[in-house]
Design an enzyme around this catalytic site. Structure first.
Site, mmCIF file in Angstrom:
data_model
loop_
_atom_site.group_PDB
_atom_site.id
_atom_site.type_symbol
_atom_site.label_atom_id
_atom_site.label_comp_id
_atom_site.label_asym_id
_atom_site.label_seq_id
_atom_site.Cartn_x
_atom_site.Cartn_y
_atom_site.Cartn_z
ATOM 1 N N GLU A 121 -1.485 -0.329 2.129
ATOM 2 C CA GLU A 121 -0.631 0.455 3.041
ATOM 3 C C GLU A 121 0.791 0.601 2.486
ATOM 4 O O GLU A 121 1.416 1.653 2.629
ATOM 5 C CB GLU A 121 -0.593 -0.253 4.400
ATOM 6 N N GLY A 126 6.101 3.377 2.200
ATOM 7 C CA GLY A 126 6.682 2.088 2.603
ATOM 8 C C GLY A 126 6.169 1.574 3.937
ATOM 9 O O GLY A 126 4.989 1.243 4.077
ATOM 10 N N GLU A 182 12.360 3.157 -8.634
ATOM 11 C CA GLU A 182 11.452 2.494 -9.574
ATOM 12 C C GLU A 182 12.277 1.963 -10.739
ATOM 13 O O GLU A 182 13.379 2.454 -10.996
ATOM 14 C CB GLU A 182 10.420 3.501 -10.101
ATOM 15 N N LYS A 197 1.663 8.992 -4.528
ATOM 16 C CA LYS A 197 1.410 8.711 -3.105
ATOM 17 C C LYS A 197 0.559 9.819 -2.488
ATOM 18 O O LYS A 197 -0.316 9.553 -1.654
ATOM 19 C CB LYS A 197 2.739 8.559 -2.366
#
Ligand code: HSE
Length: 408
Positions: A121, A126, A182, A197
């Site tokens: 998840e 997030g 990142e 994502k």
């Protein structure tokens, strides 16, 4: 009542430390950290040294450890850890978007083969609970689209640049300092991270596994002062939007910045917040908003997966097992506004339908509908800023060619 789960962590960076904190503060979750495997022997640690090991085998071969929580940066090394953990009979929780997007079908197979669970998840937006909702609440094939802001760093940068007139580099540095970006921030600003994502979200929304490299993505790195001025003068803001639609029996998906009217719900999503808009045939539009990056918000999503394991939860990938395998397709046109320094080799002939343009102060602006493939081409040019129009008018080709045919 179940026994307490014993966790073995890989990585103790921003998310790992966030998880440690939220786990310590959350008393209802029956789980405890037994060992943490890290790379750097010289780094000062904020918790007792006895937690740490430098040997992966100390976790992977420990029969007492039930769950491997993988929170490292390197996607390839992460996949090796995940495979070994599953083969050794452990469940896995991970937040590694790149690793998941690049190996999702194999990750699905590993779970079937070894009858273990891999939950992630925290990898998509997030703290927003989207994957389990896609799996359980939207447990049918009636979702027609998923779209939204899938990257916290770029949303933070765009907010600071647009609202506080900070420079792009200053805002990027702040996103790094706050632990949102990142370790290679080009993954954020060039749109790779939201694309990873989106790849994961597409699997849980439409039941198809696609390769991330087939999704066209445009980043925010070429957005210039003239674009911000245009937005301000026209009551718009700019957001990096990831989107996928089921149209005419295909899935069309891409990532690109877009001019968003200031009264649109996405305009109110600021800083590191993310948003996911799901549209279904009967439920119609629904919106999830929450922090998309940061130590505690992501740590809380990872903790939620650990908690789900205490009641034996696993993704069933029902849409994948039910569906016939829809093809993914990039043959469509969208409306864009592009800006670039005069002299750049772009003209009205690059557009399917040219809707106008003007020149001023050394810049040229063109507007119209273009093939998605053009976005891909322009995204690779320095100084060409590609921003979707407020209304994208997505039009698929009448007989689209599938980029890949997916197995059911
Ligand atoms: N770099 C990512 C982002 C972290 O900014 O959204 C959360 O996935």
């Amino acid at each position: 009542m179940k026994k307490k789960l014993k966790l073995g962590l890989f990585g103790f960076g921003c998310v790992g430390q966030g998880l440690y904190h939220v786990l310590t503060e959350t008393h209802g979750v029956k789980a405890e950290i037994k060992k943490i495997c890290v790379k750097n022997k010289n780094k000062a640690r904020v918790i007792e040294a006895s937690y740490f090991t430098y040997e992966a085998a100390d976790i992977l071969n420990d029969p007492e450890i039930d769950v491997v929580v993988e929170l490292i940066d390197d996607a390839e090394a992460a996949f090796t850890i995940v495979k070994k953990a599953i083969e050794n009979g452990k469940h896995v929780v991970t937040a590694n978007k790149k690793m998941l997007a690049e190996n999702l079908q194999e990750i699905y197979q590993l779970q079937q083969t070894y009858n273990r669970s891999i939950l992630y998840e925290g990898a998509v937006c997030g703290s927003i609970p989207i994957l389990r909702n896609l799996e359980e609440y939207y447990d049918n094939d009636l979702i027609t689209s998923i779209e939204g802001i899938f990257n916290g760093s770029t949303n933070y940068i765009l907010t600071k640049v647009f609202e506080e007139k900070k420079s792009y580099l200053e805002a990027l540095k702040a996103a790094q300092d706050l632990g949102f970006a990142e370790s290679d921030p080009s993954l954020d600003v060039k749109g790779f991270d939201p694309k990873f994502k989106l790849t994961i979200a597409i699997a849980h929304t439409f039941g198809v596994f696609i390769r991330p490299e087939n999704i066209i993505h445009v980043g925010i790195q070429n957005i210039s002062a003239v674009d911000l001025k245009y937005a301000r003068e026209n009551n718009l803001t700019i957001k990096l939007v990831a989107r996928a639609y089921k149209i005419n029996g295909s899935i069309v998906g891409f990532v690109a910045p877009q001019y968003i009217p200031s009264d649109h719900i996405l305009a109110a999503v600021r800083n590191e917040y993310n948003a996911v808009l799901v549209e279904g045939a009967f439920a119609e539009k629904q919106v999830f908003i929450g922090k998309g990056a940061g130590s505690y918000p992501t740590g809380s999503a990872v903790l939620s997966d650990i908690s789900a394991l205490t009641f034996d939860y696993r993704y069933e990938y029902k849409k994948f097992t039910q569906d016939d395998g829809l093809p993914f397709c990039n043959e469509a046109t969208v409306d864009v506004l592009i800006s670039f320094p005069e002299g750049t080799l772009i003209s009205h002939r690059d557009f399917e339908t040219f809707k106008g343009g003007y020149q001023g102060k050394g810049y040229q602006y063109l507007q119209g509908s273009v093939q998605l493939q053009k976005l891909k081409e322009w995204a690779e040019w320095d100084e060409v800023s590609v921003i979707l129009a407020p209304q994208i008018n997505l039009t698929p080709a009448s007989q689209p060619a599938a980029v890949e045919r997916l197995s059911a």
